[in-house]
Write a protein that holds these residues in place. Sequence first.
Motif, PDB file in Angstrom:
ATOM      1  N   ILE A   1       0.823  -1.204   0.000  1.00  0.00           N
ATOM      2  CA  ILE A   1       0.000   0.000   0.000  1.00  0.00           C
ATOM      3  C   ILE A   1       0.863   1.263   0.000  1.00  0.00           C
ATOM      4  CG2 ILE A   1      -1.615   1.369   1.403  1.00  0.00           C
ATOM      5  CD1 ILE A   1      -2.916  -1.283   2.232  1.00  0.00           C
ATOM      6  N   VAL A   2       1.992   1.226   0.757  1.00  0.00           N
ATOM      7  CA  VAL A   2       2.848   2.417   0.853  1.00  0.00           C
ATOM      8  C   VAL A   2       3.926   2.442  -0.239  1.00  0.00           C
ATOM      9  CG1 VAL A   2       2.455   2.634   3.323  1.00  0.00           C
ATOM     10  CG2 VAL A   2       4.479   1.379   2.516  1.00  0.00           C
ATOM     11  N   GLY A   3       3.880   1.501  -1.188  1.00  0.00           N
ATOM     12  CA  GLY A   3       4.793   1.549  -2.319  1.00  0.00           C
ATOM     13  C   GLY A   3       6.080   0.780  -2.163  1.00  0.00           C
ATOM     14  N   LEU A   4       6.134  -0.150  -1.210  1.00  0.00           N
ATOM     15  CA  LEU A   4       7.299  -1.012  -1.033  1.00  0.00           C
ATOM     16  C   LEU A   4       6.876  -2.457  -1.301  1.00  0.00           C
ATOM     17  CD1 LEU A   4       8.766   0.676   2.174  1.00  0.00           C
ATOM     18  CD2 LEU A   4       9.516   1.000  -0.185  1.00  0.00           C
ATOM     19  N   SER A   5       7.786  -3.415  -1.100  1.00  0.00           N
ATOM     20  CA  SER A   5       7.458  -4.798  -1.419  1.00  0.00           C
ATOM     21  C   SER A   5       8.061  -5.750  -0.393  1.00  0.00           C
ATOM     22  CB  SER A   5       7.961  -5.157  -2.822  1.00  0.00           C
ATOM     23  OG  SER A   5       9.377  -5.088  -2.867  1.00  0.00           O
ATOM     24  N   GLU A   6       7.743  -7.045  -0.541  1.00  0.00           N
ATOM     25  CA  GLU A   6       8.216  -8.065   0.399  1.00  0.00           C
ATOM     26  C   GLU A   6       9.729  -8.161   0.425  1.00  0.00           C
ATOM     27  OE1 GLU A   6       6.332 -11.883   0.073  1.00  0.00           O
ATOM     28  OE2 GLU A   6       4.468 -11.004  -0.693  1.00  0.00           O
ATOM     29  N   GLU A   7      10.369  -7.848  -0.667  1.00  0.00           N
ATOM     30  CA  GLU A   7      11.836  -7.968  -0.709  1.00  0.00           C
ATOM     31  C   GLU A   7      12.533  -6.964   0.210  1.00  0.00           C
ATOM     32  OE1 GLU A   7      13.171  -5.174  -4.432  1.00  0.00           O
ATOM     33  OE2 GLU A   7      12.350  -7.160  -4.914  1.00  0.00           O
ATOM     34  N   HIS A   8      11.793  -5.970   0.698  1.00  0.00           N
ATOM     35  CA  HIS A   8      12.362  -4.987   1.615  1.00  0.00           C
ATOM     36  C   HIS A   8      12.294  -5.428   3.078  1.00  0.00           C
ATOM     37  CE1 HIS A   8      11.185  -2.224  -1.835  1.00  0.00           C
ATOM     38  NE2 HIS A   8      12.476  -2.038  -1.723  1.00  0.00           N
ATOM     39  N   LEU A   9      11.616  -6.522   3.366  1.00  0.00           N
ATOM     40  CA  LEU A   9      11.332  -6.903   4.752  1.00  0.00           C
ATOM     41  C   LEU A   9      12.585  -7.087   5.597  1.00  0.00           C
ATOM     42  CD1 LEU A   9       8.328  -9.407   4.517  1.00  0.00           C
ATOM     43  CD2 LEU A   9       8.396  -7.235   5.746  1.00  0.00           C
TER      44      LEU A   9
ATOM     45  N   VAL B   1      11.744  17.983  -2.507  1.00  0.00           N
ATOM     46  CA  VAL B   1      10.455  18.493  -2.960  1.00  0.00           C
ATOM     47  C   VAL B   1       9.723  17.462  -3.821  1.00  0.00           C
ATOM     48  CG1 VAL B   1       9.314  20.280  -4.334  1.00  0.00           C
ATOM     49  CG2 VAL B   1      11.220  20.893  -2.835  1.00  0.00           C
ATOM     50  N   SER B   2      10.448  16.772  -4.702  1.00  0.00           N
ATOM     51  CA  SER B   2       9.812  15.789  -5.575  1.00  0.00           C
ATOM     52  C   SER B   2       9.225  14.628  -4.785  1.00  0.00           C
ATOM     53  CB  SER B   2      10.820  15.259  -6.599  1.00  0.00           C
ATOM     54  OG  SER B   2      11.915  14.638  -5.941  1.00  0.00           O
ATOM     55  N   VAL B   3       9.873  14.287  -3.667  1.00  0.00           N
ATOM     56  CA  VAL B   3       9.402  13.180  -2.832  1.00  0.00           C
ATOM     57  C   VAL B   3       8.261  13.647  -1.928  1.00  0.00           C
ATOM     58  CG1 VAL B   3      10.099  11.440  -1.122  1.00  0.00           C
ATOM     59  CG2 VAL B   3      11.699  12.138  -2.906  1.00  0.00           C
ATOM     60  N   GLN B   4       8.280  14.917  -1.548  1.00  0.00           N
ATOM     61  CA  GLN B   4       7.232  15.449  -0.678  1.00  0.00           C
ATOM     62  C   GLN B   4       5.849  15.206  -1.257  1.00  0.00           C
ATOM     63  OE1 GLN B   4       7.777  19.558   0.302  1.00  0.00           O
ATOM     64  NE2 GLN B   4       9.697  19.239   1.397  1.00  0.00           N
ATOM     65  N   SER B   5       5.678  15.507  -2.539  1.00  0.00           N
ATOM     66  CA  SER B   5       4.358  15.368  -3.150  1.00  0.00           C
ATOM     67  C   SER B   5       3.906  13.910  -3.148  1.00  0.00           C
ATOM     68  CB  SER B   5       4.372  15.922  -4.573  1.00  0.00           C
ATOM     69  OG  SER B   5       5.314  15.230  -5.376  1.00  0.00           O
ATOM     70  N   GLN B   6       4.841  12.973  -3.338  1.00  0.00           N
ATOM     71  CA  GLN B   6       4.500  11.553  -3.321  1.00  0.00           C
ATOM     72  C   GLN B   6       4.003  11.130  -1.942  1.00  0.00           C
ATOM     73  OE1 GLN B   6       7.888   9.306  -4.708  1.00  0.00           O
ATOM     74  NE2 GLN B   6       8.193  10.646  -6.478  1.00  0.00           N
ATOM     75  N   VAL B   7       4.700  11.588  -0.895  1.00  0.00           N
ATOM     76  CA  VAL B   7       4.325  11.215   0.466  1.00  0.00           C
ATOM     77  C   VAL B   7       2.998  11.869   0.856  1.00  0.00           C
ATOM     78  CG1 VAL B   7       4.989  11.375   2.901  1.00  0.00           C
ATOM     79  CG2 VAL B   7       6.705  10.780   1.180  1.00  0.00           C
ATOM     80  N   ILE B   8       2.783  13.110   0.457  1.00  0.00           N
ATOM     81  CA  ILE B   8       1.516  13.790   0.747  1.00  0.00           C
ATOM     82  C   ILE B   8       0.350  13.052   0.087  1.00  0.00           C
ATOM     83  CG2 ILE B   8       0.184  15.879   0.268  1.00  0.00           C
ATOM     84  CD1 ILE B   8       2.823  17.438   0.627  1.00  0.00           C
ATOM     85  N   ASN B   9       0.522  12.699  -1.187  1.00  0.00           N
ATOM     86  CA  ASN B   9      -0.539  11.971  -1.883  1.00  0.00           C
ATOM     87  C   ASN B   9      -0.782  10.601  -1.262  1.00  0.00           C
ATOM     88  OD1 ASN B   9      -1.049  14.026  -3.743  1.00  0.00           O
ATOM     89  ND2 ASN B   9       0.535  13.304  -5.151  1.00  0.00           N
ATOM     90  N   LEU B  10       0.286   9.951  -0.797  1.00  0.00           N
ATOM     91  CA  LEU B  10       0.131   8.676  -0.098  1.00  0.00           C
ATOM     92  C   LEU B  10      -0.716   8.850   1.155  1.00  0.00           C
ATOM     93  CD1 LEU B  10       0.808   5.702   0.564  1.00  0.00           C
ATOM     94  CD2 LEU B  10       2.937   6.528   1.625  1.00  0.00           C
ATOM     95  N   MET B  11      -0.437   9.903   1.932  1.00  0.00           N
ATOM     96  CA  MET B  11      -1.198  10.137   3.153  1.00  0.00           C
ATOM     97  C   MET B  11      -2.666  10.419   2.855  1.00  0.00           C
ATOM     98  SD  MET B  11       1.490  12.295   5.528  1.00  0.00           S
ATOM     99  CE  MET B  11       0.390  12.210   6.937  1.00  0.00           C
ATOM    100  N   LEU B  12      -2.924  11.147   1.777  1.00  0.00           N
ATOM    101  CA  LEU B  12      -4.311  11.421   1.393  1.00  0.00           C
ATOM    102  C   LEU B  12      -5.024  10.140   0.958  1.00  0.00           C
ATOM    103  CD1 LEU B  12      -3.828  14.775  -0.557  1.00  0.00           C
ATOM    104  CD2 LEU B  12      -4.854  14.482   1.692  1.00  0.00           C
ATOM    105  N   ASP B  13      -4.316   9.279   0.232  1.00  0.00           N
ATOM    106  CA  ASP B  13      -4.905   7.994  -0.184  1.00  0.00           C
ATOM    107  C   ASP B  13      -5.204   7.113   1.024  1.00  0.00           C
ATOM    108  OD1 ASP B  13      -4.721   8.774  -2.819  1.00  0.00           O
ATOM    109  OD2 ASP B  13      -2.843   7.699  -3.202  1.00  0.00           O
ATOM    110  N   LEU B  14      -4.279   7.083   1.980  1.00  0.00           N
ATOM    111  CA  LEU B  14      -4.485   6.278   3.192  1.00  0.00           C
ATOM    112  C   LEU B  14      -5.653   6.814   4.008  1.00  0.00           C
ATOM    113  CD1 LEU B  14      -0.768   5.756   4.285  1.00  0.00           C
ATOM    114  CD2 LEU B  14      -2.325   3.991   3.457  1.00  0.00           C
TER     115      LEU B  14
END
Length: 337
Positions: A141-149, A188-201
């Motif tokens: 959901i947050v854009g990561l995967s099982e390989e990061h565990l 700044v480019s990452v900020q918008s991604q995280v903000i949109n993620l929070m809105l989706d959640l």
Amino acid sequence: MEAKTLLEIKNLKKYFEISQGMFKEKINVRAVDDISFSVREGETFALVGESGCGKSTTGRTILRLTDPTDGQIVFKGKNIEKLPYNQMRALRNRMQMVFQDPYASLNPKKTIRQILMEPLRVHNKFPREERLEKINNMLKIVGLSEEHLDRYPHEFSGGQRQRIGIARAVILQPDFIIADEPVSALDVSVQSQVINLMLDLQEEFGLTYLFISHDLSVIEHMTDRVAVMYLGKIVEVADTEELFANPRHPYTQALISAVPISHPDEEKERIILTGDVPSPANPPSGCSFHTRCPFAMDICRKVEPVSKEFSNGHKANCHLYTDSENKEEKEYAINHS
């Protein structure tokens, strides 16, 4: 139909005692000084102001990471400001926090699997055999995967670490999340991604946010209502759209004037505040903002302003909008604000 109130803060105070001078005189630093506001279910409520105004301390005090000096914290109709430790700890699965520094908030000695498993284990959420599945789903959901565990926090970028911090908060399926400057440490480019993620959640899980920030461009994009803080006090509260269209308090006007323009042809008059922010250990008399306010009157130096309500819950604490003998000076100030 108006949403129910999830959180209500009444006359909250948080003072820190320090020693000062040759004789180590004890004085109080008024980090949070008698503030009141409410947060409705499903909304994003913002606390905004300069560094040191008490925003983060307010958030930590609400979660009882530091105990309040006075006042009430009412969460879902229950007073929690004096709850015993065990009861407060049990309640924290309904109230979570996303911290400003995504690296400092993650244990560097633990893998992502361990970091996300810990809150489920501590709060006994979900059957044991289901927990790993919940973790994998949350990572997706947050854009990561099982390989990061089985990786450690230092192996991720700042944006990825903040996604992990958000996943840790959301995985308990809380009602309320305090986000303390969650994007200020990111590009700044990452900020918008995280903000949109929070809105989706928020939409997917029905979350309620208390969003703490000094960045008004972020506040304008993702919040429903805003409270402006200065020197431990709330000086203005309004719906986000109303606040940006019609700021009443001179401090709010100065903050909004400092937001960068979005187009080269846009014209904006910058309001420059002179002087330094006073010390919360020795705040000025009367209105705490009068030492920097371009419209300060005699009454501002003597009497603390009370809240004046305009419309639709828009309130400001300023003598410009209350009765005083300086009518001509007030009219000039309002017309030129």
